[in-house]
Structure formats: C-alpha cells, structure tokens
Design a protein around this motif. Structure first.
Motif, PDB file in Angstrom:
ATOM      1  N   TYR A  61       0.819  -1.215   0.000  1.00 27.30           N
ATOM      2  CA  TYR A  61       0.000   0.000   0.000  1.00 27.30           C
ATOM      3  C   TYR A  61       0.856   1.269   0.000  1.00 27.30           C
ATOM      4  CZ  TYR A  61      -4.129  -2.799   1.221  1.00 27.30           C
ATOM      5  OH  TYR A  61      -5.161  -3.713   1.216  1.00 27.30           O
ATOM      6  N   PHE A  62       2.161   1.103   0.345  1.00 32.49           N
ATOM      7  CA  PHE A  62       3.049   2.258   0.500  1.00 32.49           C
ATOM      8  C   PHE A  62       4.375   2.044  -0.239  1.00 32.49           C
ATOM      9  CE2 PHE A  62       0.438   1.691   4.306  1.00 32.49           C
ATOM     10  CZ  PHE A  62      -0.162   2.941   4.446  1.00 32.49           C
ATOM     11  N   SER A  63       4.303   1.428  -1.394  1.00 34.27           N
ATOM     12  CA  SER A  63       5.531   1.039  -2.095  1.00 34.27           C
ATOM     13  C   SER A  63       6.222   2.197  -2.813  1.00 34.27           C
ATOM     14  CB  SER A  63       5.226  -0.070  -3.110  1.00 34.27           C
ATOM     15  OG  SER A  63       4.228   0.350  -4.027  1.00 34.27           O
ATOM     16  N   ASP A  64       5.547   3.322  -2.964  1.00 35.83           N
ATOM     17  CA  ASP A  64       6.123   4.469  -3.674  1.00 35.83           C
ATOM     18  C   ASP A  64       6.429   5.617  -2.721  1.00 35.83           C
ATOM     19  OD1 ASP A  64       5.866   3.136  -6.062  1.00 35.83           O
ATOM     20  OD2 ASP A  64       3.993   4.126  -6.628  1.00 35.83           O
ATOM     21  N   ARG A  65       7.449   6.385  -3.069  1.00 40.30           N
ATOM     22  CA  ARG A  65       7.726   7.627  -2.353  1.00 40.30           C
ATOM     23  C   ARG A  65       6.767   8.710  -2.842  1.00 40.30           C
ATOM     24  NH1 ARG A  65      12.619   6.977   0.168  1.00 40.30           N
ATOM     25  NH2 ARG A  65      14.003   5.384  -0.727  1.00 40.30           N
ATOM     26  N   TYR A  66       6.468   9.655  -1.962  1.00 39.06           N
ATOM     27  CA  TYR A  66       5.665  10.799  -2.407  1.00 39.06           C
ATOM     28  C   TYR A  66       6.530  11.726  -3.259  1.00 39.06           C
ATOM     29  CZ  TYR A  66       3.051  15.138  -2.448  1.00 39.06           C
ATOM     30  OH  TYR A  66       2.396  16.275  -2.862  1.00 39.06           O
ATOM     31  N   GLY A  67       7.738  11.975  -2.797  1.00 41.60           N
ATOM     32  CA  GLY A  67       8.658  12.828  -3.550  1.00 41.60           C
ATOM     33  C   GLY A  67       8.953  12.228  -4.910  1.00 41.60           C
ATOM     34  N   SER A  68       9.092  13.088  -5.909  1.00 43.46           N
ATOM     35  CA  SER A  68       9.318  12.573  -7.256  1.00 43.46           C
ATOM     36  C   SER A  68       9.882  13.655  -8.163  1.00 43.46           C
ATOM     37  CB  SER A  68       8.001  12.058  -7.842  1.00 43.46           C
ATOM     38  OG  SER A  68       8.187  11.655  -9.194  1.00 43.46           O
ATOM     39  N   ARG A 120      14.780  11.643 -16.910  1.00 47.14           N
ATOM     40  CA  ARG A 120      14.938  10.207 -16.675  1.00 47.14           C
ATOM     41  C   ARG A 120      16.083   9.882 -15.716  1.00 47.14           C
ATOM     42  NH1 ARG A 120      10.459   7.862 -17.283  1.00 47.14           N
ATOM     43  NH2 ARG A 120      11.548   5.858 -17.325  1.00 47.14           N
ATOM     44  N   LEU A 121      17.140  10.683 -15.699  1.00 40.27           N
ATOM     45  CA  LEU A 121      18.226  10.426 -14.759  1.00 40.27           C
ATOM     46  C   LEU A 121      17.739  10.551 -13.320  1.00 40.27           C
ATOM     47  CD1 LEU A 121      20.126  10.563 -17.242  1.00 40.27           C
ATOM     48  CD2 LEU A 121      21.741  11.812 -15.798  1.00 40.27           C
ATOM     49  N   GLY A 122      16.825  11.484 -13.094  1.00 47.02           N
ATOM     50  CA  GLY A 122      16.305  11.668 -11.751  1.00 47.02           C
ATOM     51  C   GLY A 122      15.141  10.753 -11.430  1.00 47.02           C
ATOM     52  N   TYR A 123      14.261  10.549 -12.400  1.00 48.29           N
ATOM     53  CA  TYR A 123      13.019   9.821 -12.156  1.00 48.29           C
ATOM     54  C   TYR A 123      13.180   8.302 -12.214  1.00 48.29           C
ATOM     55  CZ  TYR A 123       8.091   8.465 -12.622  1.00 48.29           C
ATOM     56  OH  TYR A 123       6.856   7.893 -12.437  1.00 48.29           O
ATOM     57  N   ALA A 124      14.024   7.813 -13.131  1.00 48.83           N
ATOM     58  CA  ALA A 124      14.074   6.373 -13.405  1.00 48.83           C
ATOM     59  C   ALA A 124      15.106   5.632 -12.555  1.00 48.83           C
ATOM     60  CB  ALA A 124      14.367   6.133 -14.888  1.00 48.83           C
ATOM     61  N   ASN A 125      15.723   6.298 -11.578  1.00 48.91           N
ATOM     62  CA  ASN A 125      16.710   5.589 -10.753  1.00 48.91           C
ATOM     63  C   ASN A 125      16.025   4.827  -9.631  1.00 48.91           C
ATOM     64  OD1 ASN A 125      16.630   7.273  -8.217  1.00 48.91           O
ATOM     65  ND2 ASN A 125      17.230   8.866  -9.679  1.00 48.91           N
ATOM     66  N   LEU A 126      16.783   3.953  -8.986  1.00 48.31           N
ATOM     67  CA  LEU A 126      16.219   3.052  -7.986  1.00 48.31           C
ATOM     68  C   LEU A 126      15.622   3.791  -6.791  1.00 48.31           C
ATOM     69  CD1 LEU A 126      15.840   0.061  -7.273  1.00 48.31           C
ATOM     70  CD2 LEU A 126      18.055   0.121  -6.127  1.00 48.31           C
ATOM     71  N   PHE A 127      16.103   4.987  -6.477  1.00 50.70           N
ATOM     72  CA  PHE A 127      15.604   5.723  -5.314  1.00 50.70           C
ATOM     73  C   PHE A 127      14.184   6.241  -5.542  1.00 50.70           C
ATOM     74  CE2 PHE A 127      15.060   9.482  -2.635  1.00 50.70           C
ATOM     75  CZ  PHE A 127      15.501   9.014  -1.403  1.00 50.70           C
ATOM     76  N   PHE A 128      13.907   6.781  -6.729  1.00 45.19           N
ATOM     77  CA  PHE A 128      12.634   7.458  -6.967  1.00 45.19           C
ATOM     78  C   PHE A 128      11.627   6.675  -7.813  1.00 45.19           C
ATOM     79  CE2 PHE A 128      14.943  11.523  -6.018  1.00 45.19           C
ATOM     80  CZ  PHE A 128      14.092  11.967  -5.023  1.00 45.19           C
ATOM     81  N   ILE A 129      12.075   5.724  -8.612  1.00 46.16           N
ATOM     82  CA  ILE A 129      11.181   5.080  -9.569  1.00 46.16           C
ATOM     83  C   ILE A 129      10.008   4.397  -8.858  1.00 46.16           C
ATOM     84  CG2 ILE A 129      12.336   2.829  -9.651  1.00 46.16           C
ATOM     85  CD1 ILE A 129      11.928   2.966 -12.723  1.00 46.16           C
ATOM     86  N   LYS A 130       8.858   4.388  -9.509  1.00 44.49           N
ATOM     87  CA  LYS A 130       7.643   3.846  -8.908  1.00 44.49           C
ATOM     88  C   LYS A 130       7.534   2.339  -9.133  1.00 44.49           C
ATOM     89  CE  LYS A 130       6.406   8.131  -8.043  1.00 44.49           C
ATOM     90  NZ  LYS A 130       6.597   8.700  -6.691  1.00 44.49           N
ATOM     91  N   ASN A 131       6.791   1.703  -8.244  1.00 41.13           N
ATOM     92  CA  ASN A 131       6.479   0.287  -8.391  1.00 41.13           C
ATOM     93  C   ASN A 131       5.429   0.127  -9.505  1.00 41.13           C
ATOM     94  OD1 ASN A 131       7.210  -2.221  -7.308  1.00 41.13           O
ATOM     95  ND2 ASN A 131       5.346  -2.353  -6.102  1.00 41.13           N
ATOM     96  N   PRO A 132       5.436  -0.969 -10.283  1.00 42.91           N
ATOM     97  CA  PRO A 132       6.237  -2.187 -10.156  1.00 42.91           C
ATOM     98  C   PRO A 132       7.604  -2.152 -10.847  1.00 42.91           C
ATOM     99  CG  PRO A 132       4.579  -2.485 -11.842  1.00 42.91           C
ATOM    100  CD  PRO A 132       4.335  -1.130 -11.268  1.00 42.91           C
TER     101      PRO A 132
END
Length: 514
Positions: free
Chosen positions: A106-113, A119-131
């Motif tokens: 239910y909480f697999s994603d960060r709010y921050g994005s 793509r360098l910022g969004y698609a990395n392991l820290f920020f990317i969304k599930n799945p």
C-alpha cells in the motif's frame, strides 16, 4: 465611469480585496481535513500551511518533522499541511512497521518525485515507482553480495592509499592543521564510488580539478536555488514537473551522462570485466534493452540513471557519516582514544594491513558509527504515498489514495523513550547486549523494509575505512571554526553541516602500528 463604482481606484481596491479573499478561501479549503477524520492536526496558517520555515529556508524539513513529532507526543500520528495539501506524520512504531514492512504494497512508492521527463532523476532506484522499482531492485541486488563487496574492497584500499598521500601533504611534523574534514571525506568517498561504480581512477583527493568532485559538490551545494530544487522534489513534485527541474542540475546531468557512455563504450570494446556496477549494467543492457518494464527500459537515460544515483547517493551519505563521526570523536577525546586502541590492536594482528574481515570485526567502531547515524541520519525523514485506499489497523481512519505519509527518523532517533539522554553521543547504546533493548522500527538510518537502502553495507564499508585510515595515524580536535554545538544547514533536505563544511584540527601522531 468605472465598472463597479464611479472611481477606478476604488474598483481596483474592491477587485484586489476580492482576489485576496478568493485566494484565501482556496488555500484554506482543505484545512480541517484531518480533524474531520478524527485525527489531531497541527494548526496551519493560510497559504503556507505548516511549512513556512521550510519555504523560507529557515529550517530543514528534517528538523521541522522532528518538531511535529515532539509536539504530537503520545499520539500515534498527527496531520499537518504543506501549503494547502494534507500530509500525515506517523509516530507509532507499530504503524511505522506496517507502512514500511507489513503493508508495504500500500506504500511502495515515495511521495517525492522528480519530473518523469528527467529520466536520470526519475528512473533511478531511489525514486522510480512500483512495479518498475521491484524489477530494477531485483536486477541490481547482486552487486551488493558479500563476494562482490570483497572484490570492491580491494579497489577501495587503493583509494585509501590516496587518502594517506593527501593527509601526509596536509600535516607537517606534530603541527595541528585546521582542515575541512567534510571536504576530505567527500573527496575520499567520491574516489571510492568512482572506482567501484565506474571503474575509474578519479583521485579527487590529489586533483583539485577532478570533474567528479566538482559535480558532486554542485549537486549537494545548498544555496537558495539548489535548496528550493531539492525541497520541491521531496514536497512539491507537481512544481518540479511544471518547472522541468533537473534532479542533478543541468550541467551535472550532462556530465554524468557523458562519463557513463564513455565508460560503457570503452568497457564493451575492451571486454574487460571489473565486477562493478558498470559490468552489471552492461549485462542488463545486452539481455533486456529491447524489453519495456512498466515504462522502464535497460537502455538510454534509464540505464544512466542507475549509475548517477549510485554516484551521488553513495558518496554523499558515506562522506557525511564519516565527517560527523570525526566531529564527535574530536569532541569526545576518550571515545577517540578507545577507538584508536581497538584499531591499532587489530592492525597489529594483520601486520598493519586493513582487510575486509578486519574492518567488519571492530565492535567499537561499529558502535561509534551506529551512534553517529542515530544522531545524524543522512536523510532525516522517510516519505511514502498511499497507492490505494488504506484502512489503518485497529482504527476507523481510512487514508485516501495518494495521501502523503511521512516518518520522522530524526524524531524517533531522539525520542528519550527509545534513547535516554538522546542529545548525548554515547556509542555504548549499540553495545551487543544493549542493542537488543532498542525496539524494532525505532532506529533505521538506512530505511526499513523492502525500500531500505540497497547500498547500506557498501556505505558502511566506505565510512569505516575512512575513519580507520585517519584515526589510526591522526588525532582530531576542535578548532576555532568548529561548530559546538553542531548547526545543521537549514537550506538542505539532507543532513549537512552549516555552509557544507566541518573544520577540525588534525595532527599526525606516533603509533606502534605506523
């Protein structure tokens, strides 16, 4: 004749007043959101909510969250507002455990994005969304096995030799040298990430113009502009998208992209394998570049993003831990001396060589670093967002989808219920028999659950190696520019000393292991 009255000036005043009232009503329309759900909330102010000090860059969000945590003592959670948007701060350990571990789906994603187009910022392991996150995490986990870390450690020892050379150049005989240990630590960890992630001999310790260090400094240099950019990523993601902000800054994004592809091309042409991140990314590119994983692909900037976050997160977290450890050792001479004795005894048994197993076998070093991470966690809060409607266990509270959830790591780490006399630097808290008294989900400097930091062990290796290298041969003491007590940079979303520097006196000492 004017539109409303006989005077244009009066019409203007009426229009301005109406505009202010409309803006006020709009920006306060969600206030009492939490009260209506039976949740205590911190009284917000119009337009800024509870975020005024952060918006004005007068207080870091980590310390603001700690204030909320302390104000809500005795409550399981408390509501607050960022501008007009309702957020929820979780205080209760069991609920924290639910959010981070038990009900992770239910909480697999960060709010921050970041901006999805960055793509360098969004698609990395820290920020990317599930799945897509889960797929990526599974593919990158093998780089952090014990076997891989031992091989990386051999490269790290070479960087440690550069640290020796640099420190020798700073100190003369027994004279004390006022030194920015934060800068030394950042150069040291930059070199280690450069070699373990990119397979490059960066040597920023002995090259003041090293590009990696220059760009690393830019990314975490919290002036007003950069301070707002990072703050927006964690709390105003819609602003990031509208403004098209770059996670790593425009120039550094270009640099990280260029270095990555130069390294990849050279490695593929030579066929050389170094058992580092680049090798894993090459394999992923070869095997999966034509596949699309929920909007993510192992190619282009999506691939570069993994090396970029590995570099930035890797050097900054470890250098901060290393610098704050040296700071506390400088203030607490008895702790420094006790740690030095442990280190020198271990070095005597290994003929003066620092080995992987030796570094992991130092219990007091681990206690000291653990206490540093309690007092100075690099990211002092955790953020999540509900991916679907969630009913709080043992409560009537129902959280709507897309509700921002925050956890004050700093608040819990300084809670006297879990850590008596929390402002005191006391490594004994983490003595083997005492560690068991720390409740679960009260101490988590690298996060907790499936989203916990993938590079925890590597980061600890870096920090510990740097501390051992320095403390085994040098004494650190406060100097005139040392901040006592420590002052954290209010413009930074991560834990960083004021102005980004941390000055100590450093002096070479005579030891039996030299």
């Amino acid at each position: 004749m004017a539109f409303i009255t006989a005077y244009w000036g009066l019409d203007g005043m009426i229009a301005l007043t109406a505009l202010i009232i409309a803006a006020y009503l709009y920006m306060t329309r969600k206030f009492n959101y939490w009260k209506r759900r039976g949740v205590s909330e911190i009284t917000p102010t119009p337009f800024l909510g509870n975020f005024k000090e952060c918006v004005l860059l007068k207080k870091s969000p980590g310390f603001l969250m700690k204030d909320f945590y302390d104000q809500a003592k005795g409550l399981p959670y408390v509501g607050f507002y960022v501008l007009d948007k309702p957020f929820l701060l979780i205080r209760d350990r069991e609920i924290v455990k639910n959010v981070l571990v038990k009900d992770f789906n239910y909480f697999s994603d960060r709010y921050g994005s970041p901006d999805p187009n960055d793509r360098l910022g969004y698609a990395n392991l820290f920020f990317i969304k599930n799945p897509a996150w889960k797929i990526l995490r599974t593919k990158l986990t093998p780089i952090f096995t014990s076997g891989k870390l031992k091989k990386m450690f051999e490269l790290m020892i070479e960087c440690a030799k550069n640290l020796d050379t640099h420190l020798e150049s700073l100190t003369v005989d027994d004279a004390r040298k006022e030194t920015d240990v934060k800068d030394i630590a950042a150069k040291f960890t930059t070199d280690m990430i450069g070699c373990t992630a990119y397979g490059l001999n960066v040597n920023s310790l002995n090259n003041p113009n090293a590009e990696f260090r220059n760009h690393g400094r830019k990314i975490f240099e919290y002036g007003y502009i950069r301070g707002y950019e990072v703050l927006a990523m964690f709390f105003f993601p819609y602003v990031v998208r509208l403004a098209g902000l770059k996670t790593f800054g425009k120039d550094s994004t270009i640099f990280l992209r260029r270095v990555f592809w130069e390294t990849i091309t050279q490695r593929m042409e030579s066929g050389v394998k170094k058992n580092d991140l680049i090798d894993i990314l090459i394999e992923l590119k070869k095997n999966h570049s034509l596949q699309n994983f929920e909007g993510f692909k192992f190619d282009g900037d999506d691939l570069v993003a993994q090396a970029a976050i590995f570099f930035t997160a890797g050097f900054e977290t470890s250098s901060t831990t290393m610098a704050f450890t040296l700071y506390e050792l400088a203030i607490h001479t008895e702790i420094q001396n006790k740690l030095r004795r442990e280190i020198l005894e271990a070095l005597n048994e290994t003929d003066g060589n620092i080995t992987y197993d030796m570094l992991l076998s130092l219990p007091y070093l681990d206690m000291v670093v653990s206490e540093t991470l309690r007092m100075y966690p690099t990211l002092p809060f955790l953020d999540r967002v509900t991916t679907e409607t969630y009913k709080m266990p043992n409560s009537d509270l129902v959280l709507e989808k897309d509700t921002p959830i925050y956890i004050s790591m700093l608040g819990m780490h300084y809670d006297p219920e879990y850590f008596p006399d929390p402002d005191k630097f006391d490594p004994e808290r983490f003595k083997e028999e005492n560690k068991h008294n720390i409740p679960s989900c009260a101490y988590f400097p690298f996060g907790e659950g499936p989203h916990a930091c993938i590079g925890t062990r590597l980061g600890l290796l870096e920090s510990k190696l740097g501390v051992v290298k320095i403390i085994s041969k040098y004494e650190v003491t406060p100097c005139e520019r040392t901040l006592i007590p420590m002052v954290i940079n209010p413009k930074g979303s991560t834990t960083s000393p004021l102005n980004g520097d941390l000055y100590l006196n450093i002096r070479k000492i005579n030891t039996s292991a030299n």
